[in-house]
Write a protein that holds these residues in place. Structure first.
Motif, PDB file in Angstrom:
ATOM      1  N   PRO A 145      -9.957  -2.204   8.115  1.00 10.73           N
ATOM      2  CA  PRO A 145     -10.708  -2.575   9.328  1.00 10.73           C
ATOM      3  C   PRO A 145     -12.025  -3.282   9.047  1.00 10.73           C
ATOM      4  O   PRO A 145     -12.749  -3.621   9.972  1.00 10.73           O
ATOM      5  N   PHE A 146     -12.335  -3.499   7.752  1.00  8.27           N
ATOM      6  CA  PHE A 146     -13.634  -4.065   7.394  1.00  8.27           C
ATOM      7  C   PHE A 146     -13.527  -5.562   7.112  1.00  8.27           C
ATOM      8  O   PHE A 146     -12.468  -6.075   6.782  1.00  8.27           O
ATOM      9  N   GLY A 147     -14.670  -6.238   7.201  1.00  6.25           N
ATOM     10  CA  GLY A 147     -14.712  -7.657   6.844  1.00  6.25           C
ATOM     11  C   GLY A 147     -15.465  -8.482   7.855  1.00  6.25           C
ATOM     12  O   GLY A 147     -15.541  -8.139   9.042  1.00  6.25           O
ATOM     13  N   LYS A 148     -16.018  -9.612   7.387  1.00  7.58           N
ATOM     14  CA  LYS A 148     -16.806 -10.494   8.253  1.00  7.58           C
ATOM     15  C   LYS A 148     -15.920 -11.350   9.151  1.00  7.58           C
ATOM     16  O   LYS A 148     -16.361 -11.841  10.175  1.00  7.58           O
ATOM     17  N   THR A 149     -14.655 -11.556   8.748  1.00  4.15           N
ATOM     18  CA  THR A 149     -13.762 -12.410   9.530  1.00  4.15           C
ATOM     19  C   THR A 149     -12.570 -11.612  10.045  1.00  4.15           C
ATOM     20  O   THR A 149     -12.253 -10.526   9.543  1.00  4.15           O
ATOM     21  N   LYS A 150     -11.887 -12.183  11.019  1.00  3.32           N
ATOM     22  CA  LYS A 150     -10.693 -11.548  11.580  1.00  3.32           C
ATOM     23  C   LYS A 150      -9.607 -11.460  10.510  1.00  3.32           C
ATOM     24  O   LYS A 150      -8.848 -10.485  10.461  1.00  3.32           O
ATOM     25  N   ALA A 151      -9.552 -12.471   9.644  1.00 12.24           N
ATOM     26  CA  ALA A 151      -8.534 -12.486   8.587  1.00 12.24           C
ATOM     27  C   ALA A 151      -8.741 -11.346   7.600  1.00 12.24           C
ATOM     28  O   ALA A 151      -7.782 -10.792   7.059  1.00 12.24           O
ATOM     29  N   ALA A 152     -10.006 -10.998   7.337  1.00 15.81           N
ATOM     30  CA  ALA A 152     -10.308  -9.915   6.387  1.00 15.81           C
ATOM     31  C   ALA A 152      -9.872  -8.564   6.937  1.00 15.81           C
ATOM     32  O   ALA A 152      -9.482  -7.672   6.168  1.00 15.81           O
ATOM     33  N   ARG A 153      -9.914  -8.409   8.259  1.00 15.55           N
ATOM     34  CA  ARG A 153      -9.485  -7.160   8.891  1.00 15.55           C
ATOM     35  C   ARG A 153      -7.980  -7.260   9.106  1.00 15.55           C
ATOM     36  O   ARG A 153      -7.506  -7.841  10.087  1.00 15.55           O
ATOM     37  N   ARG A 154      -7.216  -6.677   8.204  1.00 16.39           N
ATOM     38  CA  ARG A 154      -5.798  -6.991   8.131  1.00 16.39           C
ATOM     39  C   ARG A 154      -4.950  -5.774   7.743  1.00 16.39           C
ATOM     40  O   ARG A 154      -5.483  -4.741   7.330  1.00 16.39           O
ATOM     41  N   ILE A 155      -3.631  -5.934   7.851  1.00 17.84           N
ATOM     42  CA  ILE A 155      -2.671  -4.924   7.415  1.00 17.84           C
ATOM     43  C   ILE A 155      -2.051  -5.405   6.110  1.00 17.84           C
ATOM     44  O   ILE A 155      -1.556  -6.535   6.024  1.00 17.84           O
ATOM     45  N   ILE A 156      -2.077  -4.567   5.078  1.00 19.64           N
ATOM     46  CA  ILE A 156      -1.640  -4.954   3.740  1.00 19.64           C
ATOM     47  C   ILE A 156      -0.401  -4.137   3.370  1.00 19.64           C
ATOM     48  O   ILE A 156      -0.418  -2.895   3.441  1.00 19.64           O
ATOM     49  N   PRO A 157       0.674  -4.789   2.965  1.00 20.73           N
ATOM     50  CA  PRO A 157       1.885  -4.047   2.561  1.00 20.73           C
ATOM     51  C   PRO A 157       1.690  -3.348   1.222  1.00 20.73           C
ATOM     52  O   PRO A 157       0.915  -3.787   0.383  1.00 20.73           O
ATOM     53  N   MET A 158       2.417  -2.229   1.032  1.00 19.39           N
ATOM     54  CA  MET A 158       2.327  -1.462  -0.208  1.00 19.39           C
ATOM     55  C   MET A 158       3.602  -1.606  -1.038  1.00 19.39           C
ATOM     56  O   MET A 158       4.699  -1.713  -0.486  1.00 19.39           O
ATOM     57  N   THR A 159       3.451  -1.589  -2.345  1.00 16.43           N
ATOM     58  CA  THR A 159       4.599  -1.466  -3.239  1.00 16.43           C
ATOM     59  C   THR A 159       4.960   0.022  -3.321  1.00 16.43           C
ATOM     60  O   THR A 159       4.187   0.886  -2.888  1.00 16.43           O
ATOM     61  N   ASP A 160       6.116   0.329  -3.906  1.00 18.20           N
ATOM     62  CA  ASP A 160       6.515   1.728  -4.044  1.00 18.20           C
ATOM     63  C   ASP A 160       5.533   2.496  -4.934  1.00 18.20           C
ATOM     64  O   ASP A 160       5.249   3.672  -4.684  1.00 18.20           O
ATOM     65  N   ASP A 161       5.018   1.832  -5.966  1.00 19.56           N
ATOM     66  CA  ASP A 161       4.061   2.489  -6.858  1.00 19.56           C
ATOM     67  C   ASP A 161       2.783   2.861  -6.115  1.00 19.56           C
ATOM     68  O   ASP A 161       2.220   3.948  -6.308  1.00 19.56           O
ATOM     69  N   VAL A 162       2.301   1.941  -5.264  1.00 18.85           N
ATOM     70  CA  VAL A 162       1.083   2.211  -4.491  1.00 18.85           C
ATOM     71  C   VAL A 162       1.331   3.329  -3.487  1.00 18.85           C
ATOM     72  O   VAL A 162       0.480   4.201  -3.286  1.00 18.85           O
ATOM     73  N   LEU A 163       2.509   3.316  -2.860  1.00 22.32           N
ATOM     74  CA  LEU A 163       2.846   4.352  -1.888  1.00 22.32           C
ATOM     75  C   LEU A 163       2.819   5.731  -2.551  1.00 22.32           C
ATOM     76  O   LEU A 163       2.225   6.682  -2.020  1.00 22.32           O
ATOM     77  N   PHE A 164       3.424   5.850  -3.723  1.00 26.72           N
ATOM     78  CA  PHE A 164       3.442   7.123  -4.446  1.00 26.72           C
ATOM     79  C   PHE A 164       2.021   7.553  -4.828  1.00 26.72           C
ATOM     80  O   PHE A 164       1.652   8.719  -4.705  1.00 26.72           O
ATOM     81  N   LEU A 165       1.235   6.584  -5.292  1.00 29.86           N
ATOM     82  CA  LEU A 165      -0.146   6.858  -5.709  1.00 29.86           C
ATOM     83  C   LEU A 165      -0.972   7.372  -4.539  1.00 29.86           C
ATOM     84  O   LEU A 165      -1.706   8.366  -4.657  1.00 29.86           O
ATOM     85  N   LEU A 166      -0.865   6.698  -3.385  1.00 31.25           N
ATOM     86  CA  LEU A 166      -1.690   7.066  -2.233  1.00 31.25           C
ATOM     87  C   LEU A 166      -1.249   8.374  -1.585  1.00 31.25           C
ATOM     88  O   LEU A 166      -2.074   9.073  -0.985  1.00 31.25           O
ATOM     89  N   LYS A 167       0.037   8.722  -1.701  1.00 29.39           N
ATOM     90  CA  LYS A 167       0.474  10.006  -1.155  1.00 29.39           C
ATOM     91  C   LYS A 167      -0.277  11.151  -1.821  1.00 29.39           C
ATOM     92  O   LYS A 167      -0.747  12.081  -1.160  1.00 29.39           O
ATOM     93  N   GLY A 168      -0.398  11.058  -3.137  1.00 30.59           N
ATOM     94  CA  GLY A 168      -1.145  12.086  -3.860  1.00 30.59           C
ATOM     95  C   GLY A 168      -2.611  12.089  -3.486  1.00 30.59           C
ATOM     96  O   GLY A 168      -3.230  13.155  -3.320  1.00 30.59           O
ATOM     97  N   ARG A 169      -3.173  10.915  -3.315  1.00 29.43           N
ATOM     98  CA  ARG A 169      -4.593  10.797  -2.971  1.00 29.43           C
ATOM     99  C   ARG A 169      -4.873  11.325  -1.554  1.00 29.43           C
ATOM    100  O   ARG A 169      -5.886  11.973  -1.304  1.00 29.43           O
ATOM    101  N   VAL A 170      -3.984  11.031  -0.614  1.00 23.57           N
ATOM    102  CA  VAL A 170      -4.162  11.487   0.772  1.00 23.57           C
ATOM    103  C   VAL A 170      -4.058  13.008   0.851  1.00 23.57           C
ATOM    104  O   VAL A 170      -4.826  13.662   1.577  1.00 23.57           O
ATOM    105  N   GLU A 171      -3.126  13.576   0.103  1.00 22.85           N
ATOM    106  CA  GLU A 171      -2.989  15.031   0.078  1.00 22.85           C
ATOM    107  C   GLU A 171      -4.250  15.673  -0.499  1.00 22.85           C
ATOM    108  O   GLU A 171      -4.728  16.700   0.003  1.00 22.85           O
ATOM    109  N   GLU A 172      -4.788  15.059  -1.547  1.00 19.16           N
ATOM    110  CA  GLU A 172      -6.013  15.571  -2.163  1.00 19.16           C
ATOM    111  C   GLU A 172      -7.186  15.483  -1.189  1.00 19.16           C
ATOM    112  O   GLU A 172      -8.008  16.399  -1.097  1.00 19.16           O
TER     113      GLU A 172
END
Length: 382
Positions: free
Chosen positions: A231-258
């Motif tokens: 949700p951050f950024g000076k432009t509308k383009a910077a405020r964006r939705i970014i797709p995740m790879t499977d590795d990132v998804l696995f990594l963030l699941k652990g981080r979100v639980e923590e």
């Protein structure tokens, strides 16, 4: 209004000046005329303009002193910019106050800004023991802050003219950021400590900016859609939705639980306060790069460049890449695409092979044509 105005005209050399007080402020300016009568007319016109403003005929406000406007500008900046950008404006304002303190905003001219450029460029760098001077890039950042200050002052209704407009910036060196190889990545990642390790992996697989990764909130991670919302950024383009790879998804699941266990909304928390995001991993990155024995200048931001270059090499279109990186134009994205040395070598080998095949085919065709011509000639003779 006459109580506010104490009129006087006087001569400096050949030119007449006027000086009077208005709302507690001394107005002292050159009329630009060598004729006293013309100078009196100029003074009367200036007084009339000020009286009209006071009477409410215009919405323009008298400009404050430079140092008095710094505080409201920084308050606005704090709510508009990322912490890193706001911090840069704070630093620049301290420098600018040294040069422009005591002057009203509408008294600062382009000539004064040019003087600032020159003087600042010849100052020694803070903490430099080898006599190195301030770089042109550092001066440019201060000029950018000054220019933004005046834009904001104009938007706030002050009667000012931006003195930075038309002032040229110093030429800066070409982007020196690099793209790391897979071999360098394999050497670097095992040497990283947490949370740098996960931050680096995220950047390599998403192309996110460091500060965007730092501020990821658990609520903005969608595991079903496999996306991260920034949700951050000076432009509308910077405020964006970014797709995740499977590795990132696995990594963030652990981080979100923590994060849930710590009771914090942030995926990467500050070591001093879990209710705040981490703000920097520079020391950890530098130490990891040294342990991995990676040569040359290597910044954390280079992992974003690396993602962009690999994405293009894998066949990702530039419009898609621009959307993922948060750029407003493809031209900006092109600056982040640097073919690696191995890609350049392979491309040159393909070119060399194509050229050799072309020469061989042309020689064969020429030889075939010569033989055909000789046979036709002999047939005619017979």
């Amino acid at each position: 209004y006459e109580e506010d105005l104490k009129m006087a005209v006087y001569r400096r050399g050949r030119i007449w000046w006027y000086s009077f007080e208005f709302q507690g402020r001394r107005i002292q300016e050159s009329s630009g005329f060598a004729n006293k009568t013309a100078a009196l007319r100029a003074e009367a016109k200036r007084r009339s303009e000020l009286l009209d403003r006071r009477a409410g005929f215009t919405k323009v406000k008298l400009a404050p002193k430079f140092e008095d406007y710094v505080e409201p500008f920084l308050m606005w900046s704090e709510h508009q910019h990322r912490p890193k950008t706001h911090g840069l404006h704070e630093w620049n304002c301290q420098t600018l106050k040294r040069f422009f303190g005591g002057k009203y905003l509408d008294e600062i001219t382009s000539e004064m800004v040019e003087d600032f450029k020159s003087a600042r460029k010849h100052e020694p760098r803070l903490g430099a023991k080898d006599g190195r001077l301030v770089t042109g890039a550092t001066v440019n950042r201060a000029l950018t802050t000054l220019k933004l200050m005046y834009h904001q002052a104009e938007r706030s209704g002050y009667a000012v003219k931006n003195p930075v407009v038309g002032v040229s910036m110093f030429r800066e060196p070409v982007d020196s950021m690099r793209v790391i190889t897979f071999e360098e990545q394999a050497a670097y990642l095992p040497k990283t400590s947490q949370p740098l390790s996960d931050i680096a992996k995220l950047m390599l697989d998403t192309g996110m900016r460091p500060e965007e990764v730092f501020r990821i909130r658990a609520e903005n991670v969608d595991f079903k859609q496999k996306t991260i919302f920034n949700p951050f950024g000076k432009t509308k383009a910077a405020r964006r939705i970014i797709p995740m790879t499977d590795d990132v998804l696995f990594l963030l699941k652990g981080r979100v639980e923590e994060a849930a266990g710590l009771g914090t909304p942030f995926v990467f928390t500050s070591p001093h306060n879990v209710q705040k995001p981490i703000s920097s991993v520079k020391k950890a990155h530098k130490a990891a790069a040294e342990r991995a024995k990676i040569k040359g200048h290597f910044r954390l931001y280079d992992l974003r460049h690396t993602f962009a270059t690999r994405a293009v090499a894998a066949g990702m279109s530039l419009p898609t890449l621009a959307a993922i990186l948060g750029h407003t134009s493809i031209q900006m994205t092109m600056r982040y695409v640097h073919p690696a040395a191995e890609e350049k070598r392979q491309a040159m080998e393909k070119f060399e092979k194509f050229r050799a095949e072309g020469i061989i085919d042309a020689a064969a065709a020429q030889k075939s044509h010569a033989v055909s011509t000789k046979v036709t000639t002999m047939e005619r003779v017979n």
